[in-house]
Scaffold this motif. Structure first.
Motif, short mmCIF file in Angstrom:
data_model
loop_
_atom_site.label_atom_id
_atom_site.label_comp_id
_atom_site.label_asym_id
_atom_site.label_seq_id
_atom_site.Cartn_x
_atom_site.Cartn_y
_atom_site.Cartn_z
N ASN A 168 0.94 -1.36 0.06
CA ASN A 168 0.12 -0.09 -0.14
C ASN A 168 0.67 1.17 0.22
OD1 ASN A 168 -2.71 0.93 -0.10
ND2 ASN A 168 -2.42 1.73 2.07
N CYS A 169 1.62 1.27 -1.08
CA CYS A 169 2.65 2.57 -1.07
C CYS A 169 3.05 2.97 -2.48
CB CYS A 169 4.25 1.77 -0.39
SG CYS A 169 5.28 2.92 -0.36
N ILE A 170 3.25 4.20 -2.49
CA ILE A 170 3.82 4.67 -3.66
C ILE A 170 5.35 5.11 -3.48
CG2 ILE A 170 3.71 6.84 -5.31
CD1 ILE A 170 0.86 7.07 -4.42
N ILE A 171 6.21 4.50 -4.16
CA ILE A 171 7.60 5.02 -4.07
C ILE A 171 8.16 5.67 -5.07
CG2 ILE A 171 10.00 3.68 -3.97
CD1 ILE A 171 8.62 0.95 -3.22
N ASP A 172 8.52 7.03 -4.95
CA ASP A 172 8.71 8.03 -6.11
C ASP A 172 9.99 7.68 -6.65
OD1 ASP A 172 8.80 10.01 -7.82
OD2 ASP A 172 8.11 11.70 -6.33
N LYS A 173 10.63 8.32 -7.45
CA LYS A 173 11.99 8.08 -8.48
C LYS A 173 13.21 8.24 -7.40
CE LYS A 173 11.07 7.60 -12.90
NZ LYS A 173 11.60 8.87 -13.84
N ASN A 174 14.21 7.31 -7.91
CA ASN A 174 15.32 7.16 -7.21
C ASN A 174 15.59 6.99 -5.68
OD1 ASN A 174 16.28 8.11 -9.92
ND2 ASN A 174 15.85 10.15 -9.22
N ALA A 175 14.30 6.59 -5.08
CA ALA A 175 14.41 6.25 -3.69
C ALA A 175 15.36 5.01 -3.35
CB ALA A 175 12.95 5.88 -3.11
N ARG A 176 15.82 4.96 -2.10
CA ARG A 176 16.79 4.25 -1.47
C ARG A 176 16.17 3.53 -0.26
NH1 ARG A 176 22.55 5.68 -3.19
NH2 ARG A 176 22.35 7.32 -4.96
N ILE A 177 15.63 2.41 -0.75
CA ILE A 177 15.18 1.86 0.52
C ILE A 177 15.93 0.52 0.89
CG2 ILE A 177 13.05 0.53 1.37
CD1 ILE A 177 11.50 2.15 -0.74
N GLY A 178 16.33 0.38 2.36
CA GLY A 178 17.41 -0.22 2.79
C GLY A 178 16.83 -1.81 2.84
N LYS A 179 17.57 -2.72 3.61
CA LYS A 179 17.15 -3.77 3.77
C LYS A 179 16.35 -4.04 5.05
CE LYS A 179 21.72 -5.19 6.14
NZ LYS A 179 23.07 -5.63 5.98
N ASN A 180 15.38 -5.19 5.13
CA ASN A 180 14.85 -5.62 6.44
C ASN A 180 13.81 -4.31 6.89
OD1 ASN A 180 16.00 -7.88 6.80
ND2 ASN A 180 17.75 -7.04 7.62
N VAL A 181 13.31 -3.62 5.78
CA VAL A 181 12.49 -2.46 6.06
C VAL A 181 11.03 -2.94 6.01
CG1 VAL A 181 11.45 -0.26 5.13
CG2 VAL A 181 14.11 -0.74 5.31
N ILE A 182 10.13 -2.39 6.72
CA ILE A 182 8.60 -2.72 6.69
C ILE A 182 8.14 -1.47 6.48
CG2 ILE A 182 6.74 -3.70 7.87
CD1 ILE A 182 8.45 -5.49 9.15
N ILE A 183 7.24 -1.37 5.39
CA ILE A 183 6.47 -0.52 4.96
C ILE A 183 4.84 -0.71 5.07
CG2 ILE A 183 5.70 1.56 3.52
CD1 ILE A 183 8.83 1.64 2.77
N ALA A 184 4.20 -0.94 5.75
CA ALA A 184 2.78 -1.51 5.79
C ALA A 184 1.75 -0.61 6.67
CB ALA A 184 2.98 -2.88 6.54
N ASN A 185 2.12 0.36 7.37
CA ASN A 185 1.24 1.21 7.84
C ASN A 185 0.10 0.44 8.71
OD1 ASN A 185 -0.17 3.51 8.78
ND2 ASN A 185 -1.31 3.94 6.85
N LYS A 186 0.46 -0.42 9.45
CA LYS A 186 -0.20 -1.56 10.22
C LYS A 186 -1.02 -0.62 11.23
CE LYS A 186 2.53 -5.57 10.10
NZ LYS A 186 3.24 -6.62 10.77
N GLU A 187 -0.74 0.75 11.64
CA GLU A 187 -1.86 1.45 12.50
C GLU A 187 -2.88 1.93 11.82
OE1 GLU A 187 0.54 3.66 15.29
OE2 GLU A 187 1.51 1.84 15.97
#
Length: 220
Positions: A168-187
């Motif tokens: 459930n995410c929009i990732i814009d150009k040239n973004a750098r997302i590291g390892k073991n990241v969680i983007i879920a907005n569970k709250e």
């Protein structure tokens, strides 16, 4: 879609004298012009979406992955041509890709992509899970040596790092997302401003900003 036709002298008069503070044709200039000018409309019955908000933009793009979609790029009678970028085909290594669109020049390595759009030059490392996500891609490549040097120095390369889970995410150009990241907005946060951390939230959708860095192990 918005196509408006004016006589030049009428348009200049409307913008310079009648409504100099107006900001929008559809909601301001045209309705006000109808009071003193001959205004006519053409009823368009084909595909159309208003993408004036983050959510509508997100939904309209992901709807292209539906089976069948309301609009698709593969009509032989009305072909869609994009700008030639002369990129190589996407390379996919032991990945699971379902109900998704993957652009040119990507590297997908033993990852999972579901109901998502993966933009040009995107890089998804081992163990990445992408779901209900629109990834814009990148404007440039990094060499394997540059990626290795970044990882050795504790920096994050362009793309999505190992074992990261995104939904459930929009990732814009040239973004750098590291390892073991969680983007879920569970709250289920609906609105949030975190530009200093590389993202914000609109209508419950996490938006990773252009050129931003999401550090290893971050949970959003």
């Amino acid at each position: 879609m918005g196509i408006y036709m004016f006589k030049t002298d009428v348009l200049l008069k409307l913008l310079r004298w009648n409504y100099p503070t107006a900001n929008d044709f559809g909601s301001e200039i045209i309705p006000m012009s109808a009071k003193e000018y001959n205004v006519q409309a053409y009823l368009f019955n084909g595909y159309w979406e208003d993408i004036g908000t983050i959510k509508s933009f997100f939904d309209a793009n992901l709807a292209l992955t539906d089976q069948p979609p309301n609009f698709h790029f593969f009509d032989p009678l009305k072909p869609i041509f994009t700008s030639p970028r002369f990129l190589p085909p996407t390379k996919i290594e032991k990945c699971r890709v379902k109900d998704s669109i993957v652009s040119h020049g990507c590297f997908l390595r033993e990852c999972s992509v579901e109901h998502s759009i993966v933009g040009i030059r995107s890089r998804l490392e081992y163990g990445v899970e992408l779901k209900d996500t629109m990834m814009m891609g990148a404007d440039y490549y990094q060499t394997e040596a540059e990626i290795a040097a970044s990882l050795a120095d504790g920096r994050v390369p362009v793309g999505v790092g190992k074992d990261t889970k995104i939904m459930n995410c929009i990732i814009d150009k040239n973004a750098r997302i590291g390892k073991n990241v969680i983007i879920a907005n569970k709250e289920n946060v609906q609105e949030a401003e975190r530009p200093s951390e590389g993202f914000y939230i609109r209508s419950g959708i996490t938006v990773v900003l252009k050129n931003s860095v999401i550090k290893d192990g971050t949970i959003i």
